[in-house]
Design an enzyme around this catalytic site. Structure first.
Site, short mmCIF file in Angstrom:
data_model
loop_
_atom_site.label_atom_id
_atom_site.label_comp_id
_atom_site.label_asym_id
_atom_site.label_seq_id
_atom_site.Cartn_x
_atom_site.Cartn_y
_atom_site.Cartn_z
N GLU A 218 26.31 39.65 21.40
CA GLU A 218 25.84 40.69 22.58
C GLU A 218 26.40 40.06 23.41
O GLU A 218 27.12 39.62 23.67
CB GLU A 218 24.17 39.95 22.91
CG GLU A 218 23.30 40.22 22.12
CD GLU A 218 22.60 41.52 22.10
OE1 GLU A 218 23.05 42.10 22.25
OE2 GLU A 218 22.14 41.67 20.84
N CYS A 253 26.40 43.07 31.59
CA CYS A 253 26.66 43.98 30.68
C CYS A 253 26.85 45.56 30.69
O CYS A 253 27.41 46.13 30.16
CB CYS A 253 26.63 43.12 29.00
SG CYS A 253 24.62 42.67 28.84
#
Length: 526
Positions: A218, A253
């Protein structure tokens, strides 16, 4: 606070051995055991909410709202969601099979992968640690957690609470930096789940490859926004973009990295940002009443200041550096693709605006870069929506919102290409740590064995003819295929010219079989 006390490498090895032994003994397999551990995760968060919020305040200057909404709430709800669905997720699947294999008990079992490793980041140190753990527990795995050493208060509290609430023989925490993490990666794991930077992701993937260990990465990337000034409410778009950008001071993110907008709407978008800015922080973002999050440390603080000083664009809103590692969210106009702000993911409270001629130009720019974790599009135009669906790639495509997709556990969250691979949230977390184990049980009876006789040596011409029917199936042209589907509403028909074979001479049975019922294939009438 005092520096973290890192876990000795020998102790890490001992933890790995203990977790592996627990899995081999099958202690994590019973659903009742998993259910109890998941409920303990929820209790851990509820009973220590104040301490968790304090750790986030110490590490990142988080307001309780920015601790509760993206971190504490999702941890409790995700654990309870897993408990509610544990039986269904773990139930074996019985796929529909062709008639000639109907007696084979074809099954897909949900098998835990084994002893897994989860390495979590500093920017959301709690939720990005606990959500993968929930998936591992639900799947029946044992798990070692390695939290980021850069969020010291959170890491210390995680190390303290996990063994108090969860089975220490199955779930453990190790602390450390590069040396300790390198040692951890040298051990054999059955899955590695990593959240963090692309550069470290490459190191994780390389280490995992040596052990042939599956990995979920991720990562992040430069997640773009397109504001369609021709077909959106610009004020709502600006408010939602700014809200997503200022979360955790842009250290997310999925934060909007930069905004594309048609040239003629850049001024209107700036004014809309200004209006949202003033409504968010009436006394300014650096006023003590705003309680805006800070950047992680002095290095990140100086990096953001350097970006603002080097950009060739114009800082039209914010951008002032304050005390306690805080920087005003900055809106920068007239930015070009070769600007210093566009060199890499910003990961801070700076939002460049890039004027473009039209939607096609924005898509072209997006296509020329690495695949982002998410693309945000603000439009009501169906053609524009379809262009982004069909012509762009990203981990997720989000329309008319930012950041909120992380709460939608019914869809997978994950990247593509340089923004990562694999996914999680909800059932997808369970799936990540689960092996789909195929199973058949072919009856060892006279009838089945008689049917199998045609495959054994010595091979015969009739047997070859019989088993060649799939090879000889009629292949329709594309146009007739589409027409057939439309006319028959998706129902397939067998070619009338194919007659059943009497297979007695081939396999020793008197029953008639269509060759297409014996050999897997799909035939659609032209």
């Amino acid at each position: 606070m005092a520096s973290l006390k890192y876990t000795p490498k020998q102790h890490i090895t001992e933890i790995h051995s203990r977790l592996s032994k627990t899995f081999r003994e099958g202690r994590t397999l019973p659903l009742e055991y998993r259910r109890k551990q998941l409920l303990q995760v929820a209790r851990l968060v509820q009973e220590n909410a104040d301490d968790i919020m304090a750790s986030l305040k110490a590490d990142l200057g988080r307001h309780p709202f920015e601790a509760t909404l993206p971190e504490l709430g999702p941890m409790v709800s995700s654990a309870l969601h897993a408990v509610e669905n544990l039986d269904k997720w773990n139930s074996p699947e019985k796929p529909q099979v062709e008639a000639w294999r109907s007696g084979w008990d074809t099954t897909i079992f949900k098998a835990p992968k084994g002893t897994v490793l989860s390495i979590s980041p500093w920017n959301f140190p709690w939720v990005l640690t606990i959500l993968p753990l929930i998936g591992a527990i639900a799947a029946g795995c044992t798990c070692l957690i390695k939290p980021s050493e850069h969020a010291q208060a959170s890491a210390a509290l995680i190390e303290k609470l996990i063994p108090q609430y969860l089975d220490p023989d199955a779930y453990a925490v190790c602390l450390g930096a590069v040396e300790e993490t390198t040692h951890v990666l040298g051990l054999k794991w059955d899955h590695i789940f990593y959240t963090g930077s692309t550069s470290v992701g490459r190191i994780i993937a390389e280490a995992a490859a040596k052990q042939l260990t599956p990995v979920t990465l991720e990562l992040g990337g430069q997640s773009p926004v397109f504001v369609d000034g021709d077909s959106t409410n610009i004020e709502i778009a600006a408010k939602r973009i700014l809200w997503g950008k200022q979360q955790n001071a842009g250290q997310v993110c999925v934060a909007p990295n930069h905004v594309f907008v048609q040239e003629q709407y850049q001024s209107a978008l700036v004014e809309a940002f200004r209006k949202a800015y003033d409504s968010f922080w009436p006394k300014g973002p650096l006023d003590s009443s705003s309680e805006m999050a800070c950047v992680l440390n002095a290095r990140h603080y100086e990096r953001n200041k350097s970006l603002l000083s080097r950009t060739k664009g114009k800082v039209v809103i914010g951008g002032q550096a304050g005390q306690d590692l805080r920087i005003e969210p900055a809106i920068v106009t007239g930015v070009k693709l070769d600007d210093p702000l566009m060199e890499e993911e910003i990961f801070g409270p700076i939002l460049p605006i890039i004027p473009v001629a039209n939607v096609d130009a924005a898509i072209s720019h997006i296509q020329s870069g690495s695949t982002p974790l998410v693309i945000y599009v603000f439009t009501e135009n169906e053609e524009t929506k379809n262009k982004f669906v069909q012509r762009t790639q990203s981990g997720q495509l989000i329309l008319n919102e930012t950041f909120a997709q992380v709460a939608v556990y019914e869809i997978p969250f994950g990247g593509q290409g340089q923004s990562g691979y694999g996914s999680y949230l909800g059932k997808y977390s369970f799936d990540t740590f689960t092996h789909q184990r195929g199973y058949i049980n072919v009856p060892a009876d006279a009838r089945t064995e008689g049917f199998m006789q045609g495959r054994y040596p010595p091979y015969s011409a009739p047997a070859l003819e019989f088993f060649s029917q799939a090879l000889k199936a009629k292949i329709p042209d594309a146009q007739s295929l589409v027409l057939s589907r439309v006319m028959r509403r998706g129902k397939y028909t067998k070619p009338s010219e194919l007659q059943p074979y009497n297979v007695q001479s081939v396999v020793g049975l008197s029953t008639q079989y269509s060759p297409l019922s014996v050999v897997p294939n799909i035939v659609i009438a032209a």
